[in-house]
Motif scaffolding. Structure first.
Motif, PDB file in Angstrom:
ATOM      1  N   GLY A 153      -1.345  72.694  53.330  1.00 26.94           N
ATOM      2  CA  GLY A 153      -1.016  71.349  53.610  1.00 26.94           C
ATOM      3  C   GLY A 153       0.047  70.695  53.159  1.00 26.94           C
ATOM      4  O   GLY A 153       0.806  71.226  52.195  1.00 26.94           O
ATOM      5  N   LEU A 154       0.468  69.590  53.476  1.00 27.47           N
ATOM      6  CA  LEU A 154       2.059  68.907  53.061  1.00 27.47           C
ATOM      7  C   LEU A 154       1.633  67.567  53.133  1.00 27.47           C
ATOM      8  O   LEU A 154       1.351  66.884  53.942  1.00 27.47           O
ATOM      9  N   ALA A 155       1.836  66.897  51.850  1.00 23.69           N
ATOM     10  CA  ALA A 155       1.539  65.523  51.869  1.00 23.69           C
ATOM     11  C   ALA A 155       2.434  64.863  51.113  1.00 23.69           C
ATOM     12  O   ALA A 155       3.201  65.382  49.989  1.00 23.69           O
ATOM     13  N   HIS A 156       3.119  63.542  51.292  1.00 22.58           N
ATOM     14  CA  HIS A 156       4.004  62.647  50.692  1.00 22.58           C
ATOM     15  C   HIS A 156       3.205  61.833  49.826  1.00 22.58           C
ATOM     16  O   HIS A 156       2.126  60.725  50.388  1.00 22.58           O
ATOM     17  N   ARG A 157       3.006  61.759  48.390  1.00 21.94           N
ATOM     18  CA  ARG A 157       2.070  61.279  47.485  1.00 21.94           C
ATOM     19  C   ARG A 157       2.677  60.051  46.722  1.00 21.94           C
ATOM     20  O   ARG A 157       2.018  59.653  46.204  1.00 21.94           O
ATOM     21  N   THR A 158       3.920  59.798  47.367  1.00 19.65           N
ATOM     22  CA  THR A 158       4.686  58.743  46.583  1.00 19.65           C
ATOM     23  C   THR A 158       4.833  58.926  45.188  1.00 19.65           C
ATOM     24  O   THR A 158       4.698  59.970  44.893  1.00 19.65           O
ATOM     25  N   ASP A 159       4.802  57.675  44.392  1.00 23.04           N
ATOM     26  CA  ASP A 159       4.469  57.762  42.883  1.00 23.04           C
ATOM     27  C   ASP A 159       3.364  57.552  42.375  1.00 23.04           C
ATOM     28  O   ASP A 159       2.973  57.275  41.155  1.00 23.04           O
ATOM     29  N   PHE A 160       2.208  57.931  43.214  1.00 23.48           N
ATOM     30  CA  PHE A 160       0.676  57.319  43.016  1.00 23.48           C
ATOM     31  C   PHE A 160       0.534  58.169  41.613  1.00 23.48           C
ATOM     32  O   PHE A 160      -0.212  57.747  40.585  1.00 23.48           O
ATOM     33  N   ASP A 161       0.736  59.553  41.561  1.00 27.04           N
ATOM     34  CA  ASP A 161       0.134  60.444  40.294  1.00 27.04           C
ATOM     35  C   ASP A 161       0.771  60.131  39.264  1.00 27.04           C
ATOM     36  O   ASP A 161       0.285  59.939  37.830  1.00 27.04           O
ATOM     37  N   LEU A 162       2.306  59.917  39.053  1.00 26.10           N
ATOM     38  CA  LEU A 162       2.841  59.831  37.965  1.00 26.10           C
ATOM     39  C   LEU A 162       2.510  58.477  37.282  1.00 26.10           C
ATOM     40  O   LEU A 162       2.380  58.259  36.186  1.00 26.10           O
ATOM     41  N   LYS A 202       5.254  57.131  29.205  1.00 26.89           N
ATOM     42  CA  LYS A 202       6.145  56.735  30.096  1.00 26.89           C
ATOM     43  C   LYS A 202       6.371  58.119  31.009  1.00 26.89           C
ATOM     44  O   LYS A 202       6.740  59.166  30.315  1.00 26.89           O
ATOM     45  N   LEU A 203       6.246  58.062  32.157  1.00 28.97           N
ATOM     46  CA  LEU A 203       6.560  59.204  33.087  1.00 28.97           C
ATOM     47  C   LEU A 203       7.529  59.066  34.117  1.00 28.97           C
ATOM     48  O   LEU A 203       7.232  58.511  35.321  1.00 28.97           O
ATOM     49  N   GLU A 204       8.890  59.046  33.417  1.00 29.29           N
ATOM     50  CA  GLU A 204       9.901  58.691  34.385  1.00 29.29           C
ATOM     51  C   GLU A 204      11.292  59.537  34.307  1.00 29.29           C
ATOM     52  O   GLU A 204      11.010  60.586  33.378  1.00 29.29           O
ATOM     53  N   TYR A 205      12.037  59.426  35.188  1.00 30.69           N
ATOM     54  CA  TYR A 205      13.302  60.216  35.297  1.00 30.69           C
ATOM     55  C   TYR A 205      14.642  59.437  34.953  1.00 30.69           C
ATOM     56  O   TYR A 205      14.627  58.495  35.687  1.00 30.69           O
ATOM     57  N   PHE A 206      15.405  59.922  33.987  1.00 28.23           N
ATOM     58  CA  PHE A 206      16.860  59.258  33.919  1.00 28.23           C
ATOM     59  C   PHE A 206      17.761  59.928  34.691  1.00 28.23           C
ATOM     60  O   PHE A 206      17.961  61.283  34.480  1.00 28.23           O
ATOM     61  N   ASP A 207      18.564  59.351  35.546  1.00 25.42           N
ATOM     62  CA  ASP A 207      19.513  59.854  36.486  1.00 25.42           C
ATOM     63  C   ASP A 207      20.930  59.540  35.594  1.00 25.42           C
ATOM     64  O   ASP A 207      21.325  58.376  36.034  1.00 25.42           O
ATOM     65  N   ALA A 208      21.237  60.460  34.911  1.00 23.17           N
ATOM     66  CA  ALA A 208      22.515  60.120  33.990  1.00 23.17           C
ATOM     67  C   ALA A 208      23.793  59.645  34.774  1.00 23.17           C
ATOM     68  O   ALA A 208      24.479  58.818  34.561  1.00 23.17           O
ATOM     69  N   ALA A 209      23.824  60.353  35.855  1.00 22.97           N
ATOM     70  CA  ALA A 209      25.210  60.293  36.618  1.00 22.97           C
ATOM     71  C   ALA A 209      25.317  58.894  37.340  1.00 22.97           C
ATOM     72  O   ALA A 209      26.336  58.310  37.228  1.00 22.97           O
ATOM     73  N   ASN A 210      24.220  58.392  37.469  1.00 23.68           N
ATOM     74  CA  ASN A 210      23.990  56.984  38.055  1.00 23.68           C
ATOM     75  C   ASN A 210      23.487  55.680  37.209  1.00 23.68           C
ATOM     76  O   ASN A 210      23.061  54.744  37.594  1.00 23.68           O
TER      77      ASN A 210
END
Ligand code: ATP
Length: 457
Positions: free
Chosen positions: A288-297, A307-315
């Motif tokens: 199966g393949l699913a796009h689960r958006t940010d629901f789980d995090l 907090k379950l986030e990601y920091f994009d240092a470049a931007n």
């Protein structure tokens, strides 16, 4: 087709691929044990998967988490409240069925989640019980598939309840922060896990297709929410199809089934199943393949307070990634490899059954035979060849019965190469290599055997 399945199941037992588990106690709960060759096949499929999707990619890492996790995880993910199937009992013979499956077979329509509608179809269409033929149905009701167990904690009561994980994905989401903090992954990246999952399926069956204890190979692939994801989604679908073909499936036996938009869970943007044409009932879900958006995090961040986030240092941007989830059933992969490999051939000297696994997946790569087992010089030479080959390949030594019988046995195991040591071998250090598929035999120098086999793999 059903006939093919019966023959395959018999071969699996006869040759040690798959046994009914707990057989001496009369069998139990439709469960199975992978025997000596089945466990090799399983290991080869797992290794191929890990190599394909984890170790050969710079954007993937793996984890290996526990089966029993904090119960709050399964509340936040929605499993405790909503991981349900619809069941119905035949009042005459007391057999239990998946109501949605009965209704789908009768009408061709998917009424998942619509209990009243299912009841209506069962009654109005007079759907018959598959076991006793009557149409006297109980009420259609929901059944939660989570396997409960008790933990020996001090609190007691409800606090003691824990769950065996119903999927491996949950453990990936809750380790998102640890993985981001400890490795140098950068979005887009994926976390993979292989492991057991448990579901209290209402009806298990179709051999190893639907089990209550099974294994999954799953990936959560984290992406920037602003990224156009359609191309990536298509790319994962292609990769899943390629993996099905690497198991031996023919392209015409693989198809996609996209879930209708209105049937999707509220958090899913798109879900597509990769189906395989199994010999029981045709095309059924393999991957199966699913796009689960940010629901789980988001759900785990809220429930845990972390907090379950990601920091994009470049931007200099902080965001909660979206996730694309390719999921692969390991047992269904094994079943696909077995079904695709099973071949009956008519030969001049009679018929043979041969398991034409892709060579790299075969449980035994090379079998080594001394022509005669009562000639010590042949046996000694064969043992020497076996010792060398078994350092590199999964090899088997076989001196049982005549060579013809040994070929038949290795054909049923799916061994791509059989090496026979005969009297000429003692003179000129060459052996006969017989190819599983063409049955052609070639004379090869012992010192060149490893290279010869490696090249063909
Ligand atoms: P199905 O519709 O057949 O019940 P599912 O949609 O519930 O499957 P998922 O939750 O998407 O399955 O699970 C991911 C993969 O795990 C499936 O594609 C399948 O290969 C495998 N899988 C799921 N349930 C079982 C099971 N009971 N036995 C063996 N494999 C399973």
């Amino acid at each position: 087709m059903q006939d093919k399945m019966q023959k395959l199941v018999a071969l699996c037992k006869r040759r040690g691929f798959v046994f009914p588990a707990s057989e001496i106690y009369g069998g139990f709960a439709n469960s199975y044990t992978y025997g000596p060759y089945g466990s090799e096949l399983k290991k080869n499929i797992k290794d191929l998967w890990w190599k394909t999707f984890v170790s050969s990619r710079r954007d993937m890492v793996g984890i290996d988490g526990p089966i029993i996790l904090h119960p709050k995880l399964w509340e936040a993910s929605g499993h405790v409240g909503g991981f349900n199937d619809a069941m119905v009992d035949c009042k005459q013979c007391k057999k239990r069925f998946r109501a949605d499956h009965l209704v789908e077979e009768a009408t061709g329509q998917d009424f998942e989640g619509e209990l009243e509608k299912m009841q209506e179809v069962l009654v109005n269409e007079k759907v018959k019980c598959k076991v006793c033929g009557s149409s006297d149905w109980s009420e259609v009701r929901v059944f939660n598939l989570m396997f409960k167990t008790e933990m020996n904690t001090t609190e007691g009561g409800e606090e003691n309840i824990a769950y065996l994980r119903p999927e491996t994905a949950g453990a990936i989401f809750i380790e998102f922060k640890n993985v981001v903090d400890s490795s140098r992954v950068k979005v887009p990246f994926g976390i993979a896990q292989i492991g057991k999952a448990f579901r209290n399926e209402i009806v298990a069956g179709n051999f190893i297709f639907r089990l209550r204890e099974f294994e999954q190979m799953e990936i959560e692939y984290f992406i920037d929410p602003e990224l156009a994801w359609e191309e990536l989604f298509e790319d994962w679908l292609l990769k899943q199809e390629q993996f099905a073909m690497a198991l031996g499936a023919k392209p015409e036996d693989i198809r996609r089934y996209e879930h209708a938009q209105e049937k999707l869970s509220h958090y899913s943007k798109k879900t597509v199943d990769i189906e395989y044409n199994f010999p029981f009932g045709g095309f059924k879900e393999l991957f199966g393949l699913a796009h689960r958006t940010d629901f789980d995090l988001k759900a785990h961040a809220e429930a845990s307070g972390t907090k379950l986030e990601y920091f994009d240092a470049a931007n200099n941007r902080r965001f909660v990634p979206h996730v694309i989830e390719p999921t692969f059933g390991l047992d269904r992969s094994i079943l696909t490899a077995l079904v695709a490999a099973y071949t009956e051939e008519e030969l001049e000297e009679g018929s043979r059954i041969v398991m034409k696994f892709p060579r790299n997946l075969a449980p035994v790569t090379v079998a080594v035979f001394p022509l005669l087992k009562n000639k010590p010089e042949l046996v000694a030479k064969a043992e020497e060849v076996f010792a060398n080959l078994s350092m590199i390949f999964k090899a088997e030594f076989d001196d049982n019965g005549n060579v013809g019988k040994r070929y038949r046995r290795q054909d049923e195991i799916g061994t791509p190469f059989c090496v026979t040591i005969d009297f000429d071998s003692l003179e000129d250090d060459t052996v006969t290599v017989r190819d599983r598929d063409t049955m052609e035999q070639e004379r090869v120098k012992i010192e060149e055997l490893v290279g010869y086999i490696q090249e063909k793999l």
